[in-house]
Design a protein around this motif. Structure first.
Motif, PDB file in Angstrom:
ATOM      1  N   ASP A   1      11.366 -46.715  38.086  1.00  0.00           N
ATOM      2  CA  ASP A   1      11.660 -47.462  39.313  1.00  0.00           C
ATOM      3  C   ASP A   1      11.828 -46.852  40.503  1.00  0.00           C
ATOM      4  O   ASP A   1      11.581 -47.591  41.664  1.00  0.00           O
ATOM      5  CB  ASP A   1      12.505 -48.403  39.010  1.00  0.00           C
ATOM      6  CG  ASP A   1      12.178 -49.294  38.079  1.00  0.00           C
ATOM      7  OD1 ASP A   1      11.235 -49.629  37.304  1.00  0.00           O
ATOM      8  OD2 ASP A   1      13.330 -49.882  37.110  1.00  0.00           O
ATOM      9  N   THR A   2      12.220 -45.721  40.637  1.00  0.00           N
ATOM     10  CA  THR A   2      12.623 -45.009  42.037  1.00  0.00           C
ATOM     11  C   THR A   2      11.913 -43.756  42.163  1.00  0.00           C
ATOM     12  O   THR A   2      11.998 -43.072  43.193  1.00  0.00           O
ATOM     13  CB  THR A   2      14.058 -44.623  41.884  1.00  0.00           C
ATOM     14  OG1 THR A   2      14.332 -43.590  40.855  1.00  0.00           O
ATOM     15  CG2 THR A   2      15.077 -45.563  41.528  1.00  0.00           C
ATOM     16  N   GLU A   3      10.859 -43.319  41.413  1.00  0.00           N
ATOM     17  CA  GLU A   3      10.136 -42.040  41.500  1.00  0.00           C
ATOM     18  C   GLU A   3       9.548 -41.816  42.811  1.00  0.00           C
ATOM     19  O   GLU A   3       9.922 -40.767  43.414  1.00  0.00           O
ATOM     20  CB  GLU A   3       9.282 -41.930  40.270  1.00  0.00           C
ATOM     21  CG  GLU A   3       8.382 -40.459  40.460  1.00  0.00           C
ATOM     22  CD  GLU A   3       7.571 -40.308  39.120  1.00  0.00           C
ATOM     23  OE1 GLU A   3       7.107 -39.171  39.080  1.00  0.00           O
ATOM     24  OE2 GLU A   3       7.493 -41.146  38.445  1.00  0.00           O
ATOM     25  N   GLU A   4       8.673 -42.786  43.299  1.00  0.00           N
ATOM     26  CA  GLU A   4       8.097 -42.556  44.574  1.00  0.00           C
ATOM     27  C   GLU A   4       9.022 -42.602  45.677  1.00  0.00           C
ATOM     28  O   GLU A   4       9.078 -41.886  46.467  1.00  0.00           O
ATOM     29  CB  GLU A   4       7.199 -43.792  44.812  1.00  0.00           C
ATOM     30  CG  GLU A   4       6.095 -43.550  46.189  1.00  0.00           C
ATOM     31  CD  GLU A   4       5.281 -44.597  46.337  1.00  0.00           C
ATOM     32  OE1 GLU A   4       4.985 -44.776  47.586  1.00  0.00           O
ATOM     33  OE2 GLU A   4       4.834 -45.194  45.296  1.00  0.00           O
ATOM     34  N   ASN A   5      10.040 -43.310  45.742  1.00  0.00           N
ATOM     35  CA  ASN A   5      11.034 -43.214  46.810  1.00  0.00           C
ATOM     36  C   ASN A   5      11.864 -42.408  46.741  1.00  0.00           C
ATOM     37  O   ASN A   5      12.111 -41.516  47.787  1.00  0.00           O
ATOM     38  CB  ASN A   5      12.187 -44.588  46.520  1.00  0.00           C
ATOM     39  CG  ASN A   5      12.771 -44.743  47.498  1.00  0.00           C
ATOM     40  OD1 ASN A   5      12.516 -44.665  48.955  1.00  0.00           O
ATOM     41  ND2 ASN A   5      14.225 -45.279  47.191  1.00  0.00           N
ATOM     42  N   ASP A   6      12.429 -41.677  45.656  1.00  0.00           N
ATOM     43  CA  ASP A   6      12.911 -40.308  45.650  1.00  0.00           C
ATOM     44  C   ASP A   6      12.439 -39.052  46.049  1.00  0.00           C
ATOM     45  O   ASP A   6      12.844 -38.205  46.537  1.00  0.00           O
ATOM     46  CB  ASP A   6      13.680 -40.269  44.286  1.00  0.00           C
ATOM     47  CG  ASP A   6      14.616 -41.098  43.777  1.00  0.00           C
ATOM     48  OD1 ASP A   6      15.383 -41.966  44.551  1.00  0.00           O
ATOM     49  OD2 ASP A   6      15.086 -41.469  42.558  1.00  0.00           O
TER      50      ASP A   6
END
Length: 94
Positions: free
Chosen positions: A21-26
């Protein structure tokens, strides 16, 4: 309950643990935000074959963005920003 917060100048290192769920954001958004706030070190921890892998980034002040300085799979050893030695294979699955 009071939420603790820190000013960017208080931070030497930010460590993010990647999830689906956070890959692109991180990997993208936070890299830009932290570089803009001049946080010197950024580590990303991700799952690779049920073991943690740590990607290490250091801020390049000339280009004002991070450069990738290492990938650690079985053991994380570093002296920057502090001395650390962690056996990654000894950690529980992530």
């Amino acid at each position: 309950m009071t939420k603790n917060s820190f000013a960017p100048d208080d931070l030497i290192l930010v460590v993010e643990v990647i999830s689906n769920d956070t890959e692109e954001n991180d990997r993208e958004t936070k890299l830009e935000i932290y570089a803009r706030h001049r946080i010197q070190h950024y580590w990303i921890v991700e799952n690779e074959g049920n073991l943690p892998v740590v990607h290490v980034y250091e801020l390049d002040h000339t280009i004002r963005f991070y450069r990738h300085t290492g990938i650690y799979r079985e053991r994380l050893t570093s002296t920057t920003p502090f001395e650390i030695d962690i056996d990654l294979t000894g950690l529980d699955r992530i």
